[in-house]
Design a protein around this motif. Structure first.
Motif, PDB file in Angstrom:
ATOM      1  N   UNK A  30       1.017  -1.172   0.093  1.00 30.31           N
ATOM      2  CA  UNK A  30       0.320  -0.084   0.126  1.00 30.31           C
ATOM      3  C   UNK A  30       0.948   1.295   0.203  1.00 30.31           C
ATOM      4  N   UNK A  31       2.011   1.567   0.781  1.00 35.89           N
ATOM      5  CA  UNK A  31       2.513   2.122   0.631  1.00 35.89           C
ATOM      6  C   UNK A  31       3.632   2.389  -0.564  1.00 35.89           C
ATOM      7  N   UNK A  32       4.271   1.486  -1.077  1.00 31.46           N
ATOM      8  CA  UNK A  32       4.770   1.503  -2.350  1.00 31.46           C
ATOM      9  C   UNK A  32       3.744   1.956  -3.351  1.00 31.46           C
ATOM     10  N   UNK A  33       2.306   1.720  -3.375  1.00 30.11           N
ATOM     11  CA  UNK A  33       1.347   1.889  -4.086  1.00 30.11           C
ATOM     12  C   UNK A  33       1.220   3.996  -4.513  1.00 30.11           C
ATOM     13  N   UNK A  34       1.112   4.177  -3.013  1.00 32.47           N
ATOM     14  CA  UNK A  34       0.365   5.711  -2.619  1.00 32.47           C
ATOM     15  C   UNK A  34       2.485   6.414  -3.336  1.00 32.47           C
TER      16      UNK A  34
END
Length: 113
Positions: free
Chosen positions: A46-50
């Protein structure tokens, strides 16, 4: 001429923010997956996507648009909240590693006793 100078300054700021977002994306990518769970933060994907979306938006869209501002906020949240929690969860963090505030370079200071 003043408007051109402001646009130039804004362009440099956007480039700097885009580079910083890319650095934070790399930082998030090299962190261990279990550190996110240990720090009680969202998942690593999720943090990589954001952060990837924030980086992309900062390089593609003008800074004064709505979406790049949200991307900057996501990068700031990662920088000031998630990254320190990950460093703490993995045992990393500044020059002092687990010592007290009275520790000197050769061990704890006992007040001359």
């Amino acid at each position: 001429m003043l408007v051109y100078g402001f646009q130039s300054l804004l362009g440099w700021a956007q480039l700097a923010l885009g580079i910083y977002a890319a650095v934070m994306l790399i930082d998030a990518a090299v962190r261990r997956d279990d550190a996110y769970r240990a720090a009680d933060k969202q998942t690593k994907p999720m943090w990589l996507l954001l952060l990837a979306l924030a980086t992309l938006l900062l390089f593609v869209m003008p800074l004064m648009s709505f979406l790049p501002i949200i991307g900057v906020i996501a990068v700031i949240v990662y920088t000031v909240d998630v990254r320190p929690a990950l460093r703490h969860a993995t045992g990393g963090g500044g020059p002092r590693r687990g010592g007290s505030s009275s520790d000197g370079p050769y061990g704890p200071y006992n007040g001359g006793r």
